[in-house]
Design a protein around this motif. Structure first.
Motif: not given
Length: 398
Positions: A19-22, A27-28, A47-48, A292-295
């Motif tokens: 999840v955090f790698a995504i 973001y990059y 990416v997800a 929230g948007l990222a999750l």
């Protein structure tokens, strides 16, 4: 030694790490600008989706005696929970941002926002009817394409309630969802450039026109915690309660997202209960909105990628893209030439009419003002109601 390395690798490649790698890669990717256009937080979605596509081919790997499951039974629910938490944080933050001015700015413009929501959804529904009658598309697939093109999870749930083939509805949603998100994200960035708008001048004009006086509260209010988490989570709980209320007969409710938007609007409007301060710090709101948007994008994107590769069909993808583009263009023309909205209000209303959570985040970054959330919040509820009803209508009609 081999067993030790396999254990370390399995621990590293957990769902939490993925999840955090995504998020890191997303973001990059979103930070890359091409002629002033970027994906922004929608890069996380892309990416997800790519991760989901990869997991559809390699759902798990075995290292020694250890099996690492990337997607499947026991993991799917993790992404669902992630998406729900993300929705709660983002939508509630939007409600709290818009709340202080939302109910105080009801005027004739509000009717325009309501009509925008209705017309955007009806135009997409009319196209769906044409595709069913002329193109011979199955109504279950078409309902899924409609909800995916409008990125409406409540609409998907409503369609599945009356579907004769729920797997086809879900497949259609997954196929159309990708362009449904990215199309609106790019639209709100491209339009100002096509129109050659002076953004600083437009922002000043917009802020002046939307300047609503918010009454100053009395001194002596009690702040429950330093970061204003109390009023934030209170708005979520209130919103969940509102969203759970169902209208008898038609089995309709605002659902979690619609309810939490209203919960945020209500708490944001009143700003206190007795001597308890319910104002939320701006820094907290911005953080919660972005987190929230990222999750939400990761939680929805990974399963979406899996469904996409399982059910991809070029013609269905094109149908979904047409639904997204035509709806936005009709909404823009209506807002500009009929209701004479400013560009910022017009684009804000379009993001609400398309029920596009990621696009609002992009629009706030593009315009440089959070007040565009008011137009989103005014249009979103009616669009949500309409897409739920129209998704059911397409299947029942078929």
């Amino acid at each position: 030694m081999g067993a030790y390395l396999a254990g370390c690798t399995a621990s590293f490649l957990s769902t939490l790490t993925i999840v955090f790698a995504i998020a890191v890669l997303g973001y990059y990717l979103g930070s890359i600008h091409i002629k002033g256009i970027s994906l922004g937080t929608a890069g996380v979605l892309l990416v997800a989706l790519l991760a989901g596509i990869l997991f559809s081919f390699v759902p798990s790997i075995t290292l020694g005696e250890k099996t690492i499951t990337f997607f499947g039974e026991g993991v799917t629910s993790n992404y669902s929970l992630l998406s729900n938490i993300g929705t709660a944080l983002f939508v509630t933050a939007v409600g709290l941002i818009a709340g202080p001015k939302f109910f105080r700015s009801f005027n004739r413009k509000m009717l325009g926002y309501i009509v925008m929501g209705v017309v955007i959804i009806l135009s997409a529904t009319l196209l769906c009817v044409i595709f069913i009658k002329v193109g011979g598309v199955d109504p279950n697939m078409m309902a899924g394409l409609l909800t995916g093109a409008l990125t409406s999870t409540p609409g998907l749930s409503a369609a599945n309630e009356v579907a004769t083939n729920s797997e086809m509805v879900t497949a259609g949603y997954g196929i159309a969802y990708l362009f449904g998100v990215i199309g609106v994200v790019l639209f709100v960035q491209i339009m100002p450039k096509l129109l050659k708008v002076d953004m600083d001048k437009e922002r000043k004009s917009f802020n002046a026109a939307n300047d609503v006086e918010v009454p100053t509260l009395k001194d002596g209010l009690k702040k429950i915690d330093a970061f204003s988490f109390f009023p934030f989570v209170l708005a979520i709980v209130l919103g969940r309660l509102i969203g759970a209320i169902s209208i008898p007969g038609i089995n309709f409710s605002l659902g979690g997202s619609g309810g939490m938007l209203f919960g945020g609007l209500i708490i944001g409007h009143y700003r206190h209960i007795g001597n308890i301060d319910l104002r939320v710090d701006k820094a907290t709101l911005n953080f919660m909105r972005e987190l929230g948007l990222a999750l939400f994008l990761i939680g929805a994107g990974v399963p979406g990628g899996v469904r996409f590769i399982e059910n991809v069909h070029v013609s269905y993808f094109i149908y979904g893209a047409i639904l997204t583009m035509v709806s936005m263009i009709i909404g823009y023309l209506l807002g500009r030439y009929v209701f004479h909205f400013s560009l910022f209000n017009n684009l804000g209303s379009i993001t609400g009419g398309m029920t596009s959570t990621p696009a609002l985040g992009t629009l706030i970054a593009t315009t440089g003002t959070e007040d565009v959330a008011s137009a989103y919040a005014a249009t979103y509820p009616i669009a949500l109601v309409m897409v739920v009803l129209m998704a059911k209508f397409l299947i029942i009609m078929g």
